[in-house]
Scaffold this motif. Structure first.
Motif, PDB file in Angstrom:
ATOM      1  N   ASP A  30       0.828  -1.215   0.000  1.00  0.00           N
ATOM      2  CA  ASP A  30       0.000   0.000   0.000  1.00  0.00           C
ATOM      3  C   ASP A  30       0.856   1.257   0.000  1.00  0.00           C
ATOM      4  OD1 ASP A  30      -2.311  -1.525  -0.007  1.00  0.00           O
ATOM      5  OD2 ASP A  30      -2.619  -1.374   2.169  1.00  0.00           O
ATOM      6  N   ASP A  31       1.939   1.238   0.769  1.00  0.00           N
ATOM      7  CA  ASP A  31       2.833   2.399   0.822  1.00  0.00           C
ATOM      8  C   ASP A  31       3.477   2.664  -0.539  1.00  0.00           C
ATOM      9  OD1 ASP A  31       2.291   2.704   3.524  1.00  0.00           O
ATOM     10  OD2 ASP A  31       4.063   1.586   4.164  1.00  0.00           O
ATOM     11  N   ILE A  32       3.876   1.601  -1.221  1.00  0.00           N
ATOM     12  CA  ILE A  32       4.503   1.735  -2.542  1.00  0.00           C
ATOM     13  C   ILE A  32       3.501   2.301  -3.541  1.00  0.00           C
ATOM     14  CG2 ILE A  32       5.512   0.435  -4.479  1.00  0.00           C
ATOM     15  CD1 ILE A  32       7.375   0.790  -2.000  1.00  0.00           C
ATOM     16  N   ALA A  33       2.281   1.784  -3.528  1.00  0.00           N
ATOM     17  CA  ALA A  33       1.253   2.281  -4.441  1.00  0.00           C
ATOM     18  C   ALA A  33       0.933   3.749  -4.160  1.00  0.00           C
ATOM     19  CB  ALA A  33      -0.010   1.432  -4.329  1.00  0.00           C
ATOM     20  N   ARG A  34       0.855   4.110  -2.885  1.00  0.00           N
ATOM     21  CA  ARG A  34       0.564   5.490  -2.507  1.00  0.00           C
ATOM     22  C   ARG A  34       1.711   6.414  -2.933  1.00  0.00           C
ATOM     23  NH1 ARG A  34      -1.948   4.523   1.740  1.00  0.00           N
ATOM     24  NH2 ARG A  34      -0.180   3.974   3.034  1.00  0.00           N
ATOM     25  N   LEU A  35       2.946   5.962  -2.714  1.00  0.00           N
ATOM     26  CA  LEU A  35       4.100   6.758  -3.127  1.00  0.00           C
ATOM     27  C   LEU A  35       4.097   6.947  -4.647  1.00  0.00           C
ATOM     28  CD1 LEU A  35       6.786   8.177  -2.637  1.00  0.00           C
ATOM     29  CD2 LEU A  35       7.884   5.925  -2.661  1.00  0.00           C
ATOM     30  N   ALA A  36       3.842   5.885  -5.376  1.00  0.00           N
ATOM     31  CA  ALA A  36       3.784   5.984  -6.839  1.00  0.00           C
ATOM     32  C   ALA A  36       2.681   6.950  -7.260  1.00  0.00           C
ATOM     33  CB  ALA A  36       3.561   4.605  -7.453  1.00  0.00           C
ATOM     34  N   PHE A  37       1.569   6.934  -6.535  1.00  0.00           N
ATOM     35  CA  PHE A  37       0.467   7.841  -6.875  1.00  0.00           C
ATOM     36  C   PHE A  37       0.871   9.297  -6.700  1.00  0.00           C
ATOM     37  CE2 PHE A  37      -3.447  10.183  -6.256  1.00  0.00           C
ATOM     38  CZ  PHE A  37      -4.208   9.721  -7.317  1.00  0.00           C
ATOM     39  N   THR A  38       1.697   9.579  -5.701  1.00  0.00           N
ATOM     40  CA  THR A  38       2.109  10.966  -5.492  1.00  0.00           C
ATOM     41  C   THR A  38       2.943  11.484  -6.654  1.00  0.00           C
ATOM     42  OG1 THR A  38       4.120  10.403  -4.258  1.00  0.00           O
ATOM     43  CG2 THR A  38       2.094  10.705  -2.989  1.00  0.00           C
ATOM     44  N   TYR A  39       3.605  10.600  -7.347  1.00  0.00           N
ATOM     45  CA  TYR A  39       4.367  10.990  -8.533  1.00  0.00           C
ATOM     46  C   TYR A  39       3.479  10.992  -9.775  1.00  0.00           C
ATOM     47  CZ  TYR A  39       8.973  10.743  -6.350  1.00  0.00           C
ATOM     48  OH  TYR A  39      10.079  10.974  -5.578  1.00  0.00           O
ATOM     49  N   MET A  40       2.718   9.924  -9.947  1.00  0.00           N
ATOM     50  CA  MET A  40       1.998   9.714 -11.196  1.00  0.00           C
ATOM     51  C   MET A  40       0.648  10.422 -11.246  1.00  0.00           C
ATOM     52  SD  MET A  40       4.477   8.038 -12.257  1.00  0.00           S
ATOM     53  CE  MET A  40       3.898   7.928 -13.921  1.00  0.00           C
ATOM     54  N   LYS A  41       0.039  10.663 -10.081  1.00  0.00           N
ATOM     55  CA  LYS A  41      -1.263  11.324  -9.978  1.00  0.00           C
ATOM     56  C   LYS A  41      -2.377  10.577 -10.720  1.00  0.00           C
ATOM     57  CE  LYS A  41       0.824  15.911  -9.817  1.00  0.00           C
ATOM     58  NZ  LYS A  41       0.784  17.249 -10.397  1.00  0.00           N
ATOM     59  N   HIS A  42      -2.222   9.291 -10.860  1.00  0.00           N
ATOM     60  CA  HIS A  42      -3.222   8.486 -11.561  1.00  0.00           C
ATOM     61  C   HIS A  42      -3.212   7.093 -10.944  1.00  0.00           C
ATOM     62  CE1 HIS A  42      -5.187   6.364 -14.894  1.00  0.00           C
ATOM     63  NE2 HIS A  42      -5.748   7.537 -15.127  1.00  0.00           N
ATOM     64  N   LYS A  43      -4.366   6.646 -10.489  1.00  0.00           N
ATOM     65  CA  LYS A  43      -4.449   5.392  -9.745  1.00  0.00           C
ATOM     66  C   LYS A  43      -3.941   4.203 -10.546  1.00  0.00           C
ATOM     67  CE  LYS A  43      -7.435   2.534  -6.990  1.00  0.00           C
ATOM     68  NZ  LYS A  43      -8.748   2.121  -6.622  1.00  0.00           N
TER      69      LYS A  43
END
Length: 184
Positions: A30-43
């Motif tokens: 979950d942390d990795i997905a959330r971190l990636a979201f902060t960069y990518m801004k797309h779920k």
């Protein structure tokens, strides 16, 4: 439950590669997905990045030297994959419309909960509008609760650079929030 109690040393010394990967995915997925979201801004893109992170993790798990924690190692892989994706042609031609929110709500009534959600949305939009070099520091420091030293190690930057960028990020965020009504 016992799986999450294990330390990275116990996991690395007594488990098979597949068991270590499974533990890492449960502990940090979950942390990795959330971190990636902060960069990518797309779920969807962030979920794709998270999958790529764990594929790379599996491929290189036997080479992990315990010079850092698993979390830091996975964050480094995530940051690098996100930055590569952000530079790619395909990403630059995608319209991004989602935002994130990890702030825990303390509201008790439905009215306060709704107001709190709106505040989170506004703050999330302002954070995501920051340039990546500042956004990532806000995320790492406030949302992921990493120390200055951990962030410096993760991003391979000097400690003073981290401190000055975080200070600038706070100022930029404060300026962008001027005039916005946040309920306290």
């Amino acid at each position: 439950m016992l799986e999450h109690v294990r330390t990275s040393i116990e996991v690395s010394s007594e488990c098979s590669k597949e068991e270590r990967l499974e533990w890492l995915m449960k502990a940090y997925g979950d942390d990795i997905a959330r971190l990636a979201f902060t960069y990518m801004k797309h779920k969807q893109l962030s979920e794709d990045i998270a999958q790529e992170v764990f594929i790379k993790c599996y491929e290189h798990l036997d080479n992990f030297r315990n010079e850092s924690s698993y979390k830091t190692w996975l964050y480094r892989i995530t940051v690098n994959l996100c930055k590569d994706k952000l530079k790619s042609w395909s990403y630059r031609n995608i319209v991004l419309t989602e935002f994130f929110s990890k702030i825990k709500s303390t509201s008790q009534s439905p009215e306060l909960e709704l107001v709190g959600q709106e505040d989170k949305r506004l703050l999330s939009e302002k954070i995501l509008a920051l340039p990546i070099r500042y956004r990532e520091l806000i995320i790492f420091y406030y949302y992921e609760e990493l120390s200055y030293n951990q962030i410096a190690d993760l991003l391979d930057l000097r400690l003073q650079t981290i401190k000055s960028r975080l200070h600038r990020a706070r100022l930029m965020l404060k300026k962008s929030m001027e005039g916005c009504k946040i309920n306290e």
